[in-house]
Design an enzyme around this catalytic site. Structure first.
Site, PDB file in Angstrom:
ATOM      1  N   LYS A 180      64.457  10.696  33.502  1.00  0.00           N
ATOM      2  CA  LYS A 180      63.307  11.600  33.522  1.00  0.00           C
ATOM      3  C   LYS A 180      62.036  10.756  33.371  1.00  0.00           C
ATOM      4  O   LYS A 180      62.010   9.774  32.619  1.00  0.00           O
ATOM      5  CB  LYS A 180      63.427  12.582  32.361  1.00  0.00           C
ATOM      6  N   GLU A 206      67.090  24.295  33.737  1.00  0.00           N
ATOM      7  CA  GLU A 206      66.977  23.511  32.503  1.00  0.00           C
ATOM      8  C   GLU A 206      66.244  24.369  31.478  1.00  0.00           C
ATOM      9  O   GLU A 206      65.019  24.506  31.515  1.00  0.00           O
ATOM     10  CB  GLU A 206      66.201  22.214  32.748  1.00  0.00           C
ATOM     11  N   ARG A 219      62.406  24.684  23.227  1.00  0.00           N
ATOM     12  CA  ARG A 219      61.078  24.808  22.632  1.00  0.00           C
ATOM     13  C   ARG A 219      60.897  26.125  21.883  1.00  0.00           C
ATOM     14  O   ARG A 219      59.931  26.285  21.144  1.00  0.00           O
ATOM     15  CB  ARG A 219      60.006  24.694  23.724  1.00  0.00           C
ATOM     16  N   THR A 239      64.262  19.489  26.465  1.00  0.00           N
ATOM     17  CA  THR A 239      63.541  19.231  25.211  1.00  0.00           C
ATOM     18  C   THR A 239      64.524  19.083  24.058  1.00  0.00           C
ATOM     19  O   THR A 239      64.346  19.639  22.974  1.00  0.00           O
ATOM     20  CB  THR A 239      62.511  20.338  24.906  1.00  0.00           C
TER      21      THR A 239
END
Length: 319
Positions: free
Chosen positions: A129, A41, A45, A69
């Site tokens: 999540k 993953e 960021r 993210t």
């Protein structure tokens, strides 16, 4: 279950990867794969996120790469355009979830409250999540939420590490765990790829939880089995317990009433999850004889490898 979600469950860990320079993306993916982790993953960021996803998708077909993210629909679309096979967001973004569902893209939004989970359920989501897990109550919180939301499984991220991984992965409401310790940003930037491989291998062994259960000794018949087990009892004071097809001379020694699989007998290995164990063994070149599988209800509890090791058959046992 969707093939991508099933693969996450089988691997047991979804690494959260922060890459500052996309030139390191492929090397990081290969290092993790060498340690038995074939999922990545890559977060958005950093500015290198999208290009890193693109490179891994193009050059590492053995690795399942997704985007993490993901905060906006535009980021989501660009991630998929660059090869992301799944989308992970820290919170619930309806536009992202709706678009992914409409376009048959696996999406795993962050949900930590009953309201958020309910919204996810209404959109047909089964895997969510749980982030940051260490802030929102960790295992105790997820256990409480699993009561009313029994069909939901979580991927906790935040506060999971090698020390508590075993505790997390053993919980029935955990689909997989997320974490960055096995591929830390600094290790990637420094080119410490051997370290990444070693940390991935360690995590996989914790998840699999392989351990010796018992050894089975083949004998000629019932009388021979009784005599052998009695000798172990006499020599070492082991308790002898009669069973239907065998006699246990302590929990670690099974004396079979006759000759079953294996030239000399069998070795039993316990695992945290027999499906993960099978997947791991097959990826490492060991065949599984599914005709030997035993079930308790719909759950497999034991199965033999096809080939012997050292003239002993080997079978997995579900803990």
């Amino acid at each position: 279950m969707n093939d991508i979600l099933k693969r996450m469950n089988t691997t047991g860990i979804v690494p959260v990867v922060v890459i500052e320079d996309s030139k390191n993306a492929v090397a990081a993916a290969k290092a993790m794969f060498a340690g038995g982790v074939d999922i990545m993953e890559i977060t958005l960021r950093t500015p290198a996120g999208l290009d890193s996803i693109k490179k891994v998708a193009a050059e590492c077909p053995e690795t399942l790469v997704g985007a993490g993210t993901v905060l906006t629909l535009d980021q989501c679309k660009k991630s998929v355009e660059n090869g992301a096979k799944f989308i992970v967001s820290p919170g619930y973004n309806a536009s992202i979830v709706d678009w992914c569902i409409e376009n048959d893209i696996v999406v795993i939004p962050g949900c930590v409250t009953p309201t958020e989970i309910t919204v996810g359920i209404e959109r047909g989501l089964k895997i969510l999540k749980f982030f940051p897990a260490n802030v929102y109550g960790g295992l105790s919180a997820m256990k409480a939420l699993a009561g009313p939301f029994g069909d939901i499984k979580f991927i906790p991220t935040g506060g999971v590490n090698a020390q508590n991984l075993g505790e997390f992965i053993a919980a029935p409401f955990i689909h997989a765990v997320g974490g960055s310790w096995i591929c830390a940003k600094g290790d990637i930037s420094n080119g410490s790829f051997d370290k990444i491989t070693a940390l991935c291998a360690e995590a996989r062994q914790i998840i699999l939880g392989f351990e010796f259960a018992h050894i089975g000794i083949n004998t000629a018949d019932n009388d021979d089995a009784a005599a052998v087990s009695a000798q172990y009892g006499k020599a070492f004071g082991f308790p002898v317990k009669e069973g239907g097809s065998s006699i246990f001379a302590s929990p670690g020694i099974e004396v079979v009433k006759g000759s079953y699989l294996g030239k000399n007998g069998h070795v039993a290995i316990r695992t945290n999850d027999i499906s993960r164990g099978i997947d791991y063994l097959e990826k490492n070149g060991f065949a599984i004889d599914m005709e030997t599988a035993k079930y308790k209800g719909d759950t497999m509890i034991a199965v033999y490898l096809t080939n012997e090791i050292g003239d002993f058959a080997v079978h997995l046992l579900q803990k």
